[in-house]
Design a protein around this motif. Structure first.
Motif, PDB file in Angstrom:
ATOM      1  N   LEU A   1      -9.608  -4.074   5.025  1.00  0.00           N
ATOM      2  CA  LEU A   1      -8.488  -3.877   4.114  1.00  0.00           C
ATOM      3  C   LEU A   1      -7.177  -4.274   4.784  1.00  0.00           C
ATOM      4  O   LEU A   1      -7.012  -4.093   5.994  1.00  0.00           O
ATOM      5  N   PRO A   2      -6.212  -4.810   4.034  1.00  0.00           N
ATOM      6  CA  PRO A   2      -4.942  -5.232   4.637  1.00  0.00           C
ATOM      7  C   PRO A   2      -4.097  -4.053   5.105  1.00  0.00           C
ATOM      8  O   PRO A   2      -4.206  -2.943   4.589  1.00  0.00           O
ATOM      9  N   VAL A   3      -3.238  -4.308   6.094  1.00  0.00           N
ATOM     10  CA  VAL A   3      -2.304  -3.310   6.606  1.00  0.00           C
ATOM     11  C   VAL A   3      -1.028  -3.351   5.775  1.00  0.00           C
ATOM     12  O   VAL A   3      -0.523  -4.416   5.429  1.00  0.00           O
ATOM     13  N   ILE A   4      -0.490  -2.173   5.469  1.00  0.00           N
ATOM     14  CA  ILE A   4       0.694  -2.056   4.622  1.00  0.00           C
ATOM     15  C   ILE A   4       1.922  -1.825   5.499  1.00  0.00           C
ATOM     16  O   ILE A   4       1.894  -0.992   6.410  1.00  0.00           O
TER      17      ILE A   4
ATOM     18  N   GLU B   1      10.356  19.760  10.537  1.00  0.00           N
ATOM     19  CA  GLU B   1       9.173  20.334   9.910  1.00  0.00           C
ATOM     20  C   GLU B   1       8.761  19.479   8.716  1.00  0.00           C
ATOM     21  O   GLU B   1       9.552  18.690   8.203  1.00  0.00           O
ATOM     22  N   HIS B   2       7.519  19.652   8.289  1.00  0.00           N
ATOM     23  CA  HIS B   2       6.974  18.908   7.139  1.00  0.00           C
ATOM     24  C   HIS B   2       7.128  17.404   7.359  1.00  0.00           C
ATOM     25  O   HIS B   2       7.537  16.668   6.448  1.00  0.00           O
ATOM     26  N   ILE B   3       6.767  16.944   8.553  1.00  0.00           N
ATOM     27  CA  ILE B   3       6.868  15.523   8.888  1.00  0.00           C
ATOM     28  C   ILE B   3       5.764  14.767   8.166  1.00  0.00           C
ATOM     29  O   ILE B   3       4.586  15.137   8.258  1.00  0.00           O
ATOM     30  N   ALA B   4       6.136  13.721   7.441  1.00  0.00           N
ATOM     31  CA  ALA B   4       5.152  12.967   6.669  1.00  0.00           C
ATOM     32  C   ALA B   4       5.504  11.487   6.674  1.00  0.00           C
ATOM     33  O   ALA B   4       6.680  11.102   6.760  1.00  0.00           O
ATOM     34  N   LEU B   5       4.465  10.668   6.592  1.00  0.00           N
ATOM     35  CA  LEU B   5       4.624   9.214   6.508  1.00  0.00           C
ATOM     36  C   LEU B   5       3.907   8.740   5.251  1.00  0.00           C
ATOM     37  O   LEU B   5       2.735   9.059   5.042  1.00  0.00           O
ATOM     38  N   TYR B   6       4.610   7.995   4.407  1.00  0.00           N
ATOM     39  CA  TYR B   6       4.050   7.477   3.168  1.00  0.00           C
ATOM     40  C   TYR B   6       4.003   5.955   3.215  1.00  0.00           C
ATOM     41  O   TYR B   6       4.830   5.316   3.870  1.00  0.00           O
ATOM     42  N   ARG B   7       3.063   5.386   2.477  1.00  0.00           N
ATOM     43  CA  ARG B   7       2.979   3.936   2.349  1.00  0.00           C
ATOM     44  C   ARG B   7       3.054   3.552   0.877  1.00  0.00           C
ATOM     45  O   ARG B   7       2.669   4.313  -0.016  1.00  0.00           O
ATOM     46  N   ASP B   8       3.550   2.360   0.643  1.00  0.00           N
ATOM     47  CA  ASP B   8       3.719   1.867  -0.717  1.00  0.00           C
ATOM     48  C   ASP B   8       2.390   1.325  -1.251  1.00  0.00           C
ATOM     49  O   ASP B   8       1.452   1.075  -0.488  1.00  0.00           O
ATOM     50  N   ILE B   9       2.314   1.119  -2.557  1.00  0.00           N
ATOM     51  CA  ILE B   9       1.172   0.445  -3.146  1.00  0.00           C
ATOM     52  C   ILE B   9       1.115  -0.987  -2.617  1.00  0.00           C
ATOM     53  O   ILE B   9       2.151  -1.591  -2.298  1.00  0.00           O
ATOM     54  N   HIS B  10      -0.105  -1.515  -2.498  1.00  0.00           N
ATOM     55  CA  HIS B  10      -0.295  -2.861  -1.954  1.00  0.00           C
ATOM     56  C   HIS B  10      -1.311  -3.576  -2.833  1.00  0.00           C
ATOM     57  O   HIS B  10      -2.474  -3.172  -2.904  1.00  0.00           O
ATOM     58  N   TYR B  11      -0.885  -4.636  -3.515  1.00  0.00           N
ATOM     59  CA  TYR B  11      -1.773  -5.367  -4.411  1.00  0.00           C
ATOM     60  C   TYR B  11      -2.542  -6.436  -3.623  1.00  0.00           C
ATOM     61  O   TYR B  11      -1.950  -7.395  -3.127  1.00  0.00           O
TER      62      TYR B  11
END
Length: 504
Positions: free
Chosen positions: A275-278, A398-408
């Motif tokens: 799968l591709p990296v975002i 606190e509540h450290i989070a990492l999000y990624r975008d949608i990837h087509y």
């Protein structure tokens, strides 16, 4: 004085009954008209829009980190008829497949527990605003319901990406229309962020205890040996104890390579390495200053360039390209107060950079084309980077989070889709282009392998949604999968009010 005539009791009762029947008939007719011409209820049949909208699915809880996620149910795997929903809890995977790969937690990679049966929940039930597109054209990013061009007896639901006359191109997972990247509205983007890391859901594993995807423990680590950073694994917090020099935490690149793949837990254990990296990411946390002065830097790397967002406790903020040293934007917000928490995030998204401090936002809009950001078609691009840096006074995160975008993605099961980086797709009159939010497993305009079917031997161009087949705009999830009264009761009749929502 003349006496008023009295009504006969039987006549009065008959008149009342007649009025009641007339009211019911009128109400039925109005409801029928409303359903036929204004709003109609649909049920989501598949997971092609997951997790924005869910088809029939299991609700799973990770046994290691307690993260809750959804896993799609496909009756065909069990040799059941399409659309069948088992009334009783069943095994997550068929007996004949249990020796193979199992669903895995998207947060820590731990395999699902299959030691006991799980209930299958129905797909989201939604309200669709019908015939709205008879009066106005659909907008880019609308979620639309339509007749499947390759099988008009089926209703599909996807996100509209391209409109008549537009040139559509998917470059590194992003949507380009007429050579310009399409930035998503805030309400759409909030529905499309995918959690890649959340410190609140990290398992307490032994040093050699790793999940199915090889995830280890906390992936952030200090860059220097005598760092002022202290990571509390039990309290899920990062404390910077103060340092006059800049002192950094780096996200382990090996961990990033795993969690930034275009993986959707709803689909089960895909071959992740393929799968591709975002690279479009958002780093987020709650910051509590422990001193009157101090600075924190949030750093995201994309295509070999490192972008840094600086927050000074006096309210001064800036966005900088650390690779070139160029100041991209700066601003002044209300100062932070010691011991008063504030939410902070930094996003590299659709060729823009966003620093959010509480309700304030500092933004930089860069060039529209990917090449200006350093992207090179056909080449392996550098892995994205994530880092945190503190300076001067101390603070707690606190509540450290990492999000990624949608990837087509451009390929599916070895099939090269339409609108690729080297082969854009231009829409003609009354043609639209649609994509599913579940990018790796969505049968949509990219991967329709045949021309659309119309009346009188008419056909529609492959990959296009004809205007004639538009039904309406998805409006509201009025009945997400509910809760059962009892585990042995086959129907989930308790409404899941928290999941009722407008569709963006």
């Amino acid at each position: 004085m003349a006496e008023k005539p009295r009504k006969n009791g039987n006549v009065s009762a008959l008149q009342s009954f007649k009025e009641t029947i007339e009211s019911l008939v009128i109400a039925f007719i109005l409801a029928f008209v409303f359903r036929a011409f204004v709003v109609e209820a649909f049920i989501i049949p598949t997971g092609s829009m997951a997790d924005t909208l869910r088809g029939a699915h299991f609700r799973l809880t990770c046994p290691a980190c307690s993260y809750q996620y959804n896993y799609g149910f496909l009756p065909e795997k069990y040799h059941w008829a399409k659309g069948y929903l088992p009334p009783r809890p069943i095994s997550i995977v068929p007996q004949r497949l249990q020796s193979g790969a199992l669903p895995i937690c998207p947060m820590c990679g731990t395999q699902a527990d299959i030691s006991y049966p799980q209930r299958v929940y129905n797909g989201d039930r939604i309200l669709v605003l019908k015939y709205i597109y008879q009066f106005t054209d659909p907008k880019t990013w609308d979620v639309v319901v339509f007749k499947n061009p390759t099988n008009p007896s089926e209703n599909y639901i996807k996100r509209l990406i391209g409109r008549p006359g537009e040139k559509v191109e998917l470059v590194d997972g992003d949507v380009y229309i007429n050579d310009k990247i399409q930035k998503k509205p805030d309400h759409v983007q909030q529905a499309l962020w995918i959690a890649a890391f959340d410190d609140d859901y990290q398992p307490s594993l032994p040093a050699d205890g790793r999940g199915a995807r090889g995830f280890g423990n906390l992936p952030f680590s200090p860059v220097t040996e005598n760092s002022a950073w202290k990571l509390d694994l039990l309290r899920h917090s990062f404390e910077f104890q103060g340092n006059q020099q800049r002192d950094s935490l780096q996200f382990d690149p090996r961990h990033l390579r795993k969690i930034l793949r275009c993986f959707i837990a709803y689909n089960g254990p895909d071959v992740i390495s393929q799968l591709p990296v975002i690279s479009d990411l958002k780093l987020e946390f709650v910051l509590t200053p422990n001193a009157e002065s101090g600075k924190i830097f949030l750093q995201l790397g994309k295509y070999g360039q490192v972008y840094s967002a600086m927050v000074d406790f006096d309210g001064t903020c800036s966005i900088t390209n650390e690779t070139t040293g160029e100041m991209l934007n700066n601003g002044k917000f209300p100062p932070l107060t010691a011991q008063q928490p504030v939410k902070v995030s930094f996003a590299n998204l659709d060729h823009s950079l966003y620093l959010k401090l509480g309700s304030n936002c500092l933004r930089y809009d860069g060039p529209n084309d990917a090449a200006a950001w350093g992207y090179k078609t056909g080449q392996n691009m550098p892995l994205p980077t994530v880092a945190l840096t503190g300076q001067n006074g101390g603070f707690t995160l606190e509540h450290i989070a990492l999000y990624r975008d949608i990837h087509y993605v451009n390929t599916q099961n070895g099939y090269q889709g339409l609108a690729t980086e080297t082969n854009p797709f231009t829409l003609d009159k009354d043609e639209f282009f649609v994509l599913g939010d579940n990018s790796p497993q969505s049968l949509d305009s990219r991967f329709w392998s045949a021309a659309g079917l119309g009346n009188g031997h008419k056909s529609y161009r492959q990959g296009t949604l004809p205007r004639d087949y538009l039904i309406g705009q998805a409006l509201f999830v009025y009945w997400p999968a509910g809760y059962p009264i009892h585990r042995r009761f086959p129907l989930a009749l308790i409404p899941n009010v928290g999941e009722m929502r407008f569709i963006h």
